[in-house]
Design a protein around this motif. Sequence first.
Motif, PDB file in Angstrom:
ATOM      1  N   VAL A  91       3.115  -5.046   4.214  1.00 53.06           N
ATOM      2  CA  VAL A  91       1.915  -4.358   4.708  1.00 53.06           C
ATOM      3  C   VAL A  91       2.191  -2.858   4.843  1.00 53.06           C
ATOM      4  CG1 VAL A  91       0.397  -4.062   6.718  1.00 53.06           C
ATOM      5  CG2 VAL A  91       0.916  -6.360   5.880  1.00 53.06           C
ATOM      6  N   ILE A  92       3.364  -2.522   5.360  1.00 54.55           N
ATOM      7  CA  ILE A  92       3.749  -1.114   5.524  1.00 54.55           C
ATOM      8  C   ILE A  92       3.734  -0.405   4.174  1.00 54.55           C
ATOM      9  CG2 ILE A  92       5.678   0.404   6.135  1.00 54.55           C
ATOM     10  CD1 ILE A  92       6.458  -1.865   8.207  1.00 54.55           C
ATOM     11  N   THR A  93       4.277  -1.051   3.157  1.00 54.33           N
ATOM     12  CA  THR A  93       4.309  -0.463   1.814  1.00 54.33           C
ATOM     13  C   THR A  93       2.899  -0.216   1.290  1.00 54.33           C
ATOM     14  OG1 THR A  93       6.422  -1.524   1.299  1.00 54.33           O
ATOM     15  CG2 THR A  93       5.076  -0.809  -0.567  1.00 54.33           C
ATOM     16  N   ASP A  94       2.012  -1.198   1.475  1.00 54.39           N
ATOM     17  CA  ASP A  94       0.639  -1.031   0.989  1.00 54.39           C
ATOM     18  C   ASP A  94      -0.089   0.080   1.739  1.00 54.39           C
ATOM     19  OD1 ASP A  94      -0.428  -2.877  -1.196  1.00 54.39           O
ATOM     20  OD2 ASP A  94       0.757  -4.268  -0.003  1.00 54.39           O
ATOM     21  N   LEU A  95       0.168   0.208   3.029  1.00 50.70           N
ATOM     22  CA  LEU A  95      -0.482   1.280   3.788  1.00 50.70           C
ATOM     23  C   LEU A  95      -0.007   2.659   3.300  1.00 50.70           C
ATOM     24  CD1 LEU A  95      -0.457  -0.150   7.422  1.00 50.70           C
ATOM     25  CD2 LEU A  95      -2.421   0.120   5.899  1.00 50.70           C
ATOM     26  N   GLU A  96       1.277   2.774   3.003  1.00 51.48           N
ATOM     27  CA  GLU A  96       1.777   4.053   2.482  1.00 51.48           C
ATOM     28  C   GLU A  96       1.112   4.390   1.164  1.00 51.48           C
ATOM     29  OE1 GLU A  96       3.994   6.831   0.155  1.00 51.48           O
ATOM     30  OE2 GLU A  96       3.911   4.679  -0.303  1.00 51.48           O
ATOM     31  N   ARG A  97       0.854   3.373   0.353  1.00 51.67           N
ATOM     32  CA  ARG A  97       0.207   3.613  -0.948  1.00 51.67           C
ATOM     33  C   ARG A  97      -1.269   3.969  -0.784  1.00 51.67           C
ATOM     34  NH1 ARG A  97       3.526  -1.164  -4.166  1.00 51.67           N
ATOM     35  NH2 ARG A  97       5.474   0.039  -4.286  1.00 51.67           N
ATOM     36  N   VAL A  98      -1.910   3.439   0.258  1.00 50.87           N
ATOM     37  CA  VAL A  98      -3.280   3.876   0.553  1.00 50.87           C
ATOM     38  C   VAL A  98      -3.275   5.375   0.856  1.00 50.87           C
ATOM     39  CG1 VAL A  98      -5.193   3.724   2.208  1.00 50.87           C
ATOM     40  CG2 VAL A  98      -4.103   1.633   1.375  1.00 50.87           C
ATOM     41  N   GLY A  99      -2.280   5.813   1.627  1.00 51.43           N
ATOM     42  CA  GLY A  99      -2.150   7.243   1.897  1.00 51.43           C
ATOM     43  C   GLY A  99      -1.973   8.049   0.623  1.00 51.43           C
ATOM     44  N   ASP A 100      -1.194   7.518  -0.309  1.00 54.83           N
ATOM     45  CA  ASP A 100      -1.004   8.200  -1.599  1.00 54.83           C
ATOM     46  C   ASP A 100      -2.322   8.319  -2.362  1.00 54.83           C
ATOM     47  OD1 ASP A 100       1.697   8.469  -1.126  1.00 54.83           O
ATOM     48  OD2 ASP A 100       2.294   6.780  -2.392  1.00 54.83           O
ATOM     49  N   GLU A 101      -3.120   7.252  -2.337  1.00 52.18           N
ATOM     50  CA  GLU A 101      -4.403   7.283  -3.043  1.00 52.18           C
ATOM     51  C   GLU A 101      -5.353   8.300  -2.396  1.00 52.18           C
ATOM     52  OE1 GLU A 101      -4.760   5.913  -5.864  1.00 52.18           O
ATOM     53  OE2 GLU A 101      -2.972   4.645  -5.813  1.00 52.18           O
ATOM     54  N   ALA A 102      -5.300   8.413  -1.080  1.00 47.93           N
ATOM     55  CA  ALA A 102      -6.131   9.405  -0.389  1.00 47.93           C
ATOM     56  C   ALA A 102      -5.745  10.822  -0.826  1.00 47.93           C
ATOM     57  CB  ALA A 102      -5.992   9.258   1.123  1.00 47.93           C
ATOM     58  N   THR A 103      -4.444  11.064  -1.014  1.00 49.71           N
ATOM     59  CA  THR A 103      -4.030  12.390  -1.473  1.00 49.71           C
ATOM     60  C   THR A 103      -4.475  12.643  -2.913  1.00 49.71           C
ATOM     61  OG1 THR A 103      -1.838  11.643  -2.237  1.00 49.71           O
ATOM     62  CG2 THR A 103      -2.010  12.375   0.051  1.00 49.71           C
ATOM     63  N   LYS A 104      -4.538  11.596  -3.731  1.00 51.89           N
ATOM     64  CA  LYS A 104      -5.047  11.765  -5.098  1.00 51.89           C
ATOM     65  C   LYS A 104      -6.515  12.198  -5.078  1.00 51.89           C
ATOM     66  CE  LYS A 104      -1.972   8.307  -7.198  1.00 51.89           C
ATOM     67  NZ  LYS A 104      -1.913   6.975  -7.845  1.00 51.89           N
ATOM     68  N   ILE A 105      -7.292  11.599  -4.171  1.00 52.75           N
ATOM     69  CA  ILE A 105      -8.695  11.994  -4.034  1.00 52.75           C
ATOM     70  C   ILE A 105      -8.781  13.455  -3.611  1.00 52.75           C
ATOM     71  CG2 ILE A 105     -10.819  11.604  -2.705  1.00 52.75           C
ATOM     72  CD1 ILE A 105      -9.898   8.622  -2.487  1.00 52.75           C
ATOM     73  N   ALA A 106      -7.916  13.835  -2.670  1.00 52.85           N
ATOM     74  CA  ALA A 106      -7.905  15.221  -2.192  1.00 52.85           C
ATOM     75  C   ALA A 106      -7.524  16.193  -3.320  1.00 52.85           C
ATOM     76  CB  ALA A 106      -6.929  15.358  -1.022  1.00 52.85           C
TER      77      ALA A 106
END
Length: 232
Positions: A91-106
């Motif tokens: 779960v921790i790994t997937d949450l970190e990747r959600v953060g990565d996707e948010a930075t891609k949007i930014a």
Amino acid sequence: MTGEHSSKQYDQELEAIRSKVLLMGGMVETAFDEAMEAFRAGDAARAERVIADDHAVNQLEVQLDDACSHLIVRRQPTANDLRTVMATIKVITDLERVGDEATKIARSTKSLHERGGGSFAHYDTVRTIARAASDMLHGALDAFARLDGKQALELIAADETINHEFRTIMRNVITFMMEDPRTISSALDTLWVAKAIERIGDHAKNIAEYVIYIVEGRDIRHSKPATEQAGF
């Protein structure tokens, strides 16, 4: 008494980890919401803050991974307890990747801002899929907090709706680019945003699958949807 004391300590340590995981979940939810708001408004400064704040998410991932590793070494959990810790690490790994996707949007927001945006309806194109992915991520975190297997199953089914919406967006954007080649650069940025949103849905689905693994001991990753199994 020693065993009971040890078990209590284990429960306290695991609960502390779970609390931090939910804190991390709140951070990436905020990052996603902020990234989408920056994209909607064409706000490069807001997008830059999302990118900068991702460092805190990455640091928390490292801390939580370390805490989980130490918990396994010190307490040597078995059976259900070990399953819970291992699923939590994922779960921790997937949450970190959600953060990565948010930075891609930014980053796509900044790219659009630098080029002046153009005539393409960027936010309107992804508004529906963004809302669906945001709801799914929030639901997955809620299911993890409450260890609600039923809610987790419902979320897994919802992911196909997001995937279908992404395919529709992709077809529409490609058509738009073919009709007006001047919009190709800005339309591609919008497509990258849509893809990042679709990936956030995938990560939310993963979290829901880990909830089912914790609650029921079933690993349902890569299994076919019920409709496919029935031959429809």
